[in-house]
Design an enzyme around this catalytic site. Sequence first.
Site, mmCIF file in Angstrom:
data_model
loop_
_atom_site.group_PDB
_atom_site.id
_atom_site.type_symbol
_atom_site.label_atom_id
_atom_site.label_comp_id
_atom_site.label_asym_id
_atom_site.label_seq_id
_atom_site.Cartn_x
_atom_site.Cartn_y
_atom_site.Cartn_z
ATOM 1 N N CYS A 96 1.179 -1.224 -0.170
ATOM 2 C CA CYS A 96 0.345 0.027 -0.001
ATOM 3 C C CYS A 96 0.818 0.970 -0.297
ATOM 4 C CB CYS A 96 -0.934 0.230 1.652
ATOM 5 S SG CYS A 96 -1.864 -1.257 1.294
ATOM 6 N N CYS A 156 2.160 3.655 3.367
ATOM 7 C CA CYS A 156 2.299 2.846 4.008
ATOM 8 C C CYS A 156 3.994 2.542 4.960
ATOM 9 C CB CYS A 156 1.501 1.250 4.369
ATOM 10 S SG CYS A 156 1.866 0.890 5.866
ATOM 11 N N GLY A 181 2.509 -5.365 8.990
ATOM 12 C CA GLY A 181 1.637 -7.383 8.230
ATOM 13 C C GLY A 181 0.322 -7.318 7.712
ATOM 14 N N SER A 237 -7.919 -6.276 11.387
ATOM 15 C CA SER A 237 -7.664 -5.463 10.602
ATOM 16 C C SER A 237 -7.160 -5.999 9.452
ATOM 17 C CB SER A 237 -7.239 -4.363 10.752
ATOM 18 O OG SER A 237 -7.192 -3.688 9.492
ATOM 19 N N LEU A 281 -10.304 0.370 3.799
ATOM 20 C CA LEU A 281 -11.133 0.348 2.406
ATOM 21 C C LEU A 281 -10.312 1.934 1.501
ATOM 22 C CD1 LEU A 281 -13.150 -0.657 0.831
ATOM 23 C CD2 LEU A 281 -14.999 1.089 1.748
HETATM 24 N N1 SAH Z 1 -2.313 -4.778 7.060
HETATM 25 C C1 SAH Z 1 -3.860 -4.626 7.193
HETATM 26 C C2 SAH Z 1 -3.828 -4.323 8.508
HETATM 27 C C3 SAH Z 1 -2.094 -3.197 9.027
HETATM 28 S S1 SAH Z 1 -2.679 -2.006 8.945
HETATM 29 C C4 SAH Z 1 -4.881 -3.721 7.368
HETATM 30 O O1 SAH Z 1 -3.792 -2.984 6.024
HETATM 31 O O2 SAH Z 1 -5.705 -3.768 7.626
HETATM 32 C C5 SAH Z 1 -2.990 -1.189 9.540
HETATM 33 C C6 SAH Z 1 -4.010 0.090 9.578
HETATM 34 O O3 SAH Z 1 -2.961 1.738 9.211
HETATM 35 C C7 SAH Z 1 -4.494 -0.054 8.106
HETATM 36 O O4 SAH Z 1 -6.114 0.481 8.591
HETATM 37 C C8 SAH Z 1 -4.468 1.009 7.726
HETATM 38 O O5 SAH Z 1 -4.695 1.156 6.555
HETATM 39 C C9 SAH Z 1 -3.441 1.724 8.147
HETATM 40 N N2 SAH Z 1 -2.432 2.093 7.587
HETATM 41 C C10 SAH Z 1 -1.647 2.112 6.994
HETATM 42 N N3 SAH Z 1 -0.445 3.218 6.765
HETATM 43 C C11 SAH Z 1 -1.508 4.694 7.063
HETATM 44 C C12 SAH Z 1 -0.429 5.844 7.399
HETATM 45 N N4 SAH Z 1 0.856 6.302 7.045
HETATM 46 N N5 SAH Z 1 -1.816 6.623 7.996
HETATM 47 C C13 SAH Z 1 -2.722 6.637 8.820
HETATM 48 N N6 SAH Z 1 -3.304 4.970 8.809
HETATM 49 C C14 SAH Z 1 -2.304 4.015 8.011
HETATM 50 FE FE1 SF4 Z 2 -1.199 -2.445 3.162
HETATM 51 FE FE2 SF4 Z 2 -1.910 -3.050 6.025
HETATM 52 FE FE3 SF4 Z 2 0.477 -4.099 4.588
HETATM 53 FE FE4 SF4 Z 2 0.473 -1.362 5.433
HETATM 54 S S1 SF4 Z 2 0.407 -3.298 6.447
HETATM 55 S S2 SF4 Z 2 1.020 -2.335 3.444
HETATM 56 S S3 SF4 Z 2 -2.055 -0.818 5.016
HETATM 57 S S4 SF4 Z 2 -1.677 -4.094 4.056
#
Ligand code: SAH
Ligand code: SF4
Length: 355
Positions: free
Chosen positions: A128, A131, A173, A205, A228
């Site tokens: 993503c 992230c 993760g 999540s 989402l």
């Molecule tokens: N991989 C799973 C759980 C870990 S990430 C997932 O993606 O749901 C946990 C949360 O952190 C997710 O809801 C993701 O959307 C959020 N997140 C990731 N990068 C972020 C950022 N830069 N600012 C705010 N929330 C973030």
């Molecule tokens: Fe995407 Fe969650 Fe993995 Fe970050 S930890 S790359 S938000 S799936």
Amino acid sequence: MRIHQPSQMVRVKMPIDLKGFDSRDIERWVLECGFPAYRGRQIHSWLFRRLAGSYEDMSDLPKSLRSFLSREATMNHMIPVDHLRSKDGTEKFLFELVDGCRIESVLIPERDHWTLCISSQVGCAMGCRFCLTGKQGFRRNLSTAEIVDQVIQIRRSMESPERLTNVVLMGMGEPLANYENVVKALHILVSEAGMNFSHRKITLSTSGLVPEIRKLGRDTTVNLAISLNAADDDTRNKLMPVNRRYPIDELLNACRAFPLPNRRMITFEYILIDGINDRKQHSLLLAGLLRGLRAKVNLIPLNPHEGSVFSPPPMERILAFQEQLIDRHLTAIIRKSKGQDILAACGQLSGKYHP
Ligand code: SAH
Ligand code: SF4
């Protein structure tokens, strides 16, 4: 007494970690090793209930069994190597694993309890774009023991361990990409004889792995949260590569089919990113998408990190976005991220030292 080597010892060179075993596994293993089954129940209670820090602490076990355990099943594979406390009370723990990899867990103070955010992998393969964990790429899955041990070690370090009532799998993760180990860890966390968390207080999540969401609904009763972050496929494709595999339609169908006990809801996390997904047309699309679903929305203003090309919208746009959703009868909460000053907020976990 003849002591059998458990079959796992032959295949795997690494010493086993009983924190990845549920009560039945421990009993079976203890029996295989030539000890009576009730010793297994004692060990189980010491590990998960009484949070023993070493086999020496297990004072009602015979010395012969304690030394057998120290030889065959080492404890404390993960070593806490750093601990930071934020101005707002959030605490971040850095653990080093046996192979030198590092993971982070975050303890978040709420009004009347603590929530612990745990990791399920070292790094993440989902990529993503907003992230930091995703930027690092994927190293490996955590074992069941490594997932559970974050809870054990942190609970043990707390002054009032009973106030740690909530666990979220929102650390490093993608938990559903490590399905077997994560589900086993969830069973250990909610088992009455084990850590005895309420399944209502555990939330997993996911970025949206559809087949595993369907399986999770059959295998557990924990809460589901979906990252989402966009209400149309074009925007979501750009932010989250997983959307090309499982587009929004398929994802929401899996959510509709997810069994929800009475009054439970699915949480949809929506990171607000300036100029990308934060306009009126996006909020209208989102409200339309979630119509008819038992859904609540967590709006998370983006947490920037070094090298990030995105930024959070100004506050008035965040409030307007929330209002649009509320006007359309959705529950929408703005989640102010905690622990930003120690890089402990969502999307800021990297597993690095922050001197
Ligand atoms: N991989 C799973 C759980 C870990 S990430 C997932 O993606 O749901 C946990 C949360 O952190 C997710 O809801 C993701 O959307 C959020 N997140 C990731 N990068 C972020 C950022 N830069 N600012 C705010 N929330 C973030
Ligand atoms: Fe995407 Fe969650 Fe993995 Fe970050 S930890 S790359 S938000 S799936």
